[in-house]
Design an enzyme around this catalytic site. Structure first.
Site, PDB file in Angstrom:
ATOM      1  N   GLY A   1       0.834  -1.202   0.026  1.00 51.32           N
ATOM      2  CA  GLY A   1       0.045   0.166   0.051  1.00 51.32           C
ATOM      3  C   GLY A   1       0.960   1.282   0.160  1.00 51.32           C
ATOM      4  O   GLY A   1       1.833   1.229   0.755  1.00 51.32           O
TER       5      GLY A   1
ATOM      6  N   GLY B   1      -0.639   4.532   0.187  1.00 50.03           N
ATOM      7  CA  GLY B   1      -1.279   5.800   0.341  1.00 50.03           C
ATOM      8  C   GLY B   1      -0.661   6.788   1.360  1.00 50.03           C
ATOM      9  O   GLY B   1       0.810   6.609   1.472  1.00 50.03           O
ATOM     10  N   LEU B   2      -0.932   7.472   2.104  1.00 46.03           N
ATOM     11  CA  LEU B   2      -0.418   8.316   3.143  1.00 46.03           C
ATOM     12  C   LEU B   2       0.342   7.411   4.193  1.00 46.03           C
ATOM     13  O   LEU B   2       1.497   7.759   4.520  1.00 46.03           O
ATOM     14  CB  LEU B   2      -1.381   9.160   4.104  1.00 46.03           C
ATOM     15  CG  LEU B   2      -1.621  10.420   3.086  1.00 46.03           C
ATOM     16  CD1 LEU B   2      -3.032  11.212   3.707  1.00 46.03           C
ATOM     17  CD2 LEU B   2      -0.166  11.617   2.974  1.00 46.03           C
ATOM     18  N   ALA B   3      -0.183   6.425   4.639  1.00 43.56           N
ATOM     19  CA  ALA B   3       0.413   5.645   5.609  1.00 43.56           C
ATOM     20  C   ALA B   3       1.659   4.793   4.994  1.00 43.56           C
ATOM     21  O   ALA B   3       2.812   4.852   5.370  1.00 43.56           O
ATOM     22  CB  ALA B   3      -0.598   4.530   6.114  1.00 43.56           C
ATOM     23  N   GLY B   4       1.445   4.103   3.767  1.00 41.53           N
ATOM     24  CA  GLY B   4       2.586   3.497   3.181  1.00 41.53           C
ATOM     25  C   GLY B   4       3.686   4.227   2.555  1.00 41.53           C
ATOM     26  O   GLY B   4       4.665   3.741   2.674  1.00 41.53           O
TER      27      GLY B   4
ATOM     28  N   HIS C   1     -19.464   9.670   7.178  1.00 43.44           N
ATOM     29  CA  HIS C   1     -19.339  11.061   6.968  1.00 43.44           C
ATOM     30  C   HIS C   1     -20.812  11.686   6.939  1.00 43.44           C
ATOM     31  O   HIS C   1     -21.650  11.188   6.266  1.00 43.44           O
ATOM     32  CB  HIS C   1     -18.745  11.442   5.545  1.00 43.44           C
ATOM     33  CG  HIS C   1     -17.368  11.189   5.489  1.00 43.44           C
ATOM     34  ND1 HIS C   1     -16.680  10.634   4.744  1.00 43.44           N
ATOM     35  CD2 HIS C   1     -16.332  11.952   6.278  1.00 43.44           C
ATOM     36  CE1 HIS C   1     -15.340  10.724   4.966  1.00 43.44           C
ATOM     37  NE2 HIS C   1     -15.169  11.787   5.950  1.00 43.44           N
TER      38      HIS C   1
ATOM     39  N   SER D   1     -17.064  18.409   1.540  1.00 45.27           N
ATOM     40  CA  SER D   1     -16.126  18.782   2.433  1.00 45.27           C
ATOM     41  C   SER D   1     -16.979  19.168   3.724  1.00 45.27           C
ATOM     42  O   SER D   1     -17.865  19.928   3.817  1.00 45.27           O
ATOM     43  CB  SER D   1     -15.142  19.895   2.040  1.00 45.27           C
ATOM     44  OG  SER D   1     -14.472  19.993   3.176  1.00 45.27           O
TER      45      SER D   1
ATOM     46  N   ARG E   1     -18.633  13.497  13.925  1.00 47.93           N
ATOM     47  CA  ARG E   1     -19.402  13.017  12.804  1.00 47.93           C
ATOM     48  C   ARG E   1     -20.465  12.006  13.028  1.00 47.93           C
ATOM     49  O   ARG E   1     -21.555  12.132  12.477  1.00 47.93           O
ATOM     50  CB  ARG E   1     -18.284  12.183  11.918  1.00 47.93           C
ATOM     51  CG  ARG E   1     -17.405  13.202  11.315  1.00 47.93           C
ATOM     52  CD  ARG E   1     -16.322  12.510  10.480  1.00 47.93           C
ATOM     53  NE  ARG E   1     -15.425  13.168   9.718  1.00 47.93           N
ATOM     54  CZ  ARG E   1     -14.349  12.845   9.098  1.00 47.93           C
ATOM     55  NH1 ARG E   1     -14.023  11.809   9.144  1.00 47.93           N
ATOM     56  NH2 ARG E   1     -13.680  13.883   8.483  1.00 47.93           N
TER      57      ARG E   1
END
Ligand SMILES: Cc1cc2nc3c(=O)[nH]c(=O)nc-3n(C[C@H](O)[C@H](O)[C@H](O)COP(=O)(O)OP(=O)(O)OC[C@H]3O[C@@H](n4cnc5c(N)ncnc54)[C@H](O)[C@@H]3O)c2cc1C
Length: 353
Positions: free
Chosen positions: A46, A48-51, A272, A290, A336
């Protein structure tokens, strides 16, 4: 990957007071010499931001990294969809924020189910993350005088959200991607685009490799490493209509679960409150407006059931600002799940538009 022993989870959370746990662990950890780091290979699944962040950071430290992902570029991971912003306890607006308050709000926002020591660590390093991203060139919104701007966000009474208009995730991912590509050019990271992880290789209870499918040729491959990082994102698509990208498909996490990794409560999924409802059967994704709409504007429905007038024809006294009415302290900025439930209650009561 966490090792499982006789059906119990060892989360490896260090002992001691919550404010000191991870600082102590950092001081106690044995260091690996730069010469030896080069001998280790880490598989990151992965990007994404993490990977992407993990792969770039590990390579910067000196480890060799192989990064696998479904899309043709790390820039297309679901993380680009994140809109509203990223929290940090900088207390720039001087409205009483602190690491302790960010910790408390995050634990509360997670329905008190998160691992508290790790949430405290997150709150502690949140300020460094903002500095780090700014250094990478992430164009956070700024005040007229040039200082970083903050906005309010759900579940907090302070302004601590750093943002890039409605594209925070995309801008953060571009920053992380540039750090990753630096390491690719230095030869420390090897990228495997269009590769889907199909299975996990476990040796003596530890994750040592993965089986992948090349999504272009269909070829199956085995890759080995000293450690495997699973950074494969959310699984909202199991609920069918979702704001998650199509590749957020739970397969990697599920296969690791089948190989012995624990799987926590799958209902622990965020909702959301500002999704646009589906407009037809052909629609496979939910679209998110948003959530900054909740702080920049006010949320209301007509007081009268089944009111068909256009919004601007409904006078102020006939509008129900239901979040402000029900939750006077937080108003439109309730968490949320609370906002979503309140919106559903109003729609079920016939006041939806
Ligand atoms: C519409 C929307 C708005 C959001 N806004 C915000 C926000 O404002 N602030 C905030 O903090 N969070 C926000 N979030 C949540 C946030 O975007 C996610 O939690 C975060 O981006 C997840 O990052 P990730 O790196 O874990 O996963 P992802 O970005 O989903 O990356 C997963 C990676 O794993 C790869 N992958 C998956 N399965 C496999 C497999 N089997 N084999 C190989 N590779 C695989 C994918 O190709 C991808 O590269 C939002 C989410 C949505 C849906």
């Amino acid at each position: 990957m966490v090792q499982v022993k006789e059906g119990t989870l060892d989360s490896k959370v260090p002992d001691g007071p919550i404010t000191e746990k991870w600082d102590r662990r950092r001081n106690e950890l044995k260091l690996i010499s730069p010469t030896n780091k080069r001998k280790f290979e880490v598989i990151v699944v992965g990007t994404g931001l993490a990977g992407t962040s993990a792969a770039a950071s590990l390579a910067e430290l000196g480890y060799n990294v192989k990064a696998f992902y479904i899309q043709d570029s790390p820039r297309r991971a679901h993380s680009i969809a994140a809109q509203g912003g990223i929290n940090a306890a900088k207390n720039y607006p001087n409205d009483g924020d602190s690491i302790c308050r960010l910790f408390y709000d995050t634990v509360k926002g997670g329905d008190f189910r998160s691992r508290e020591a790790n949430v405290y660590r997150l709150a502690q390093i949140s300020n460094n993350i903002i500095d780090h991203c700014v250094a990478q060139g992430v164009p956070f919104a700024r005040e007229y005088g040039g200082l970083l701007a903050n906005r309010t966000f759900g579940g907090a009474l302070v302004s601590r959200t750093f943002y890039c208009r409605g594209q925070t995730g995309q801008q953060l991912l571009l920053g992380a991607y540039s750090a990753l590509m630096r390491q690719v050019h230095l030869g420390k990271v090897k990228l495997f685009p269009r590769h889907e992880m199909l299975d996990l290789v476990v040796i003596d209870g530890a994750a040592r490799g993965i089986i992948t499918r090349d999504l272009i040729s269909g070829k199956l491959e085995a890759h080995t490493g000293h450690a495997v990082l699973l950074c494969t994102g959310g699984y909202g698509n199991v609920f069918y209509l979702s704001t998650n990208a199509k590749a957020s498909n739970v397969t990697a996490a599920w296969r690791c679960h089948k190989r012995g990794a624990f799987f926590a409560n799958p209902c622990f999924t965020q909702i959301h409150p500002t999704c646009i409802p589906v407009s037809g059967k052909y629609q496979s994704k939910l679209t998110l407006m948003s959530e900054s709409l909740r702080n920049d504007g006010r949320v209301w429905v007509p007081k009268k059931k089944g009111d068909t007038r256009a919004p601007n024809e409904i006078p102020e006294e006939e509008r129900d600002y239901y979040l402000e009415r029900r939750y006077p302290a937080y108003g439109n900025m309730v968490p949320r799940d609370v906002a979503s439930r309140a919106a559903k209650e109003r729609c079920d009561a016939g006041c939806g538009v």
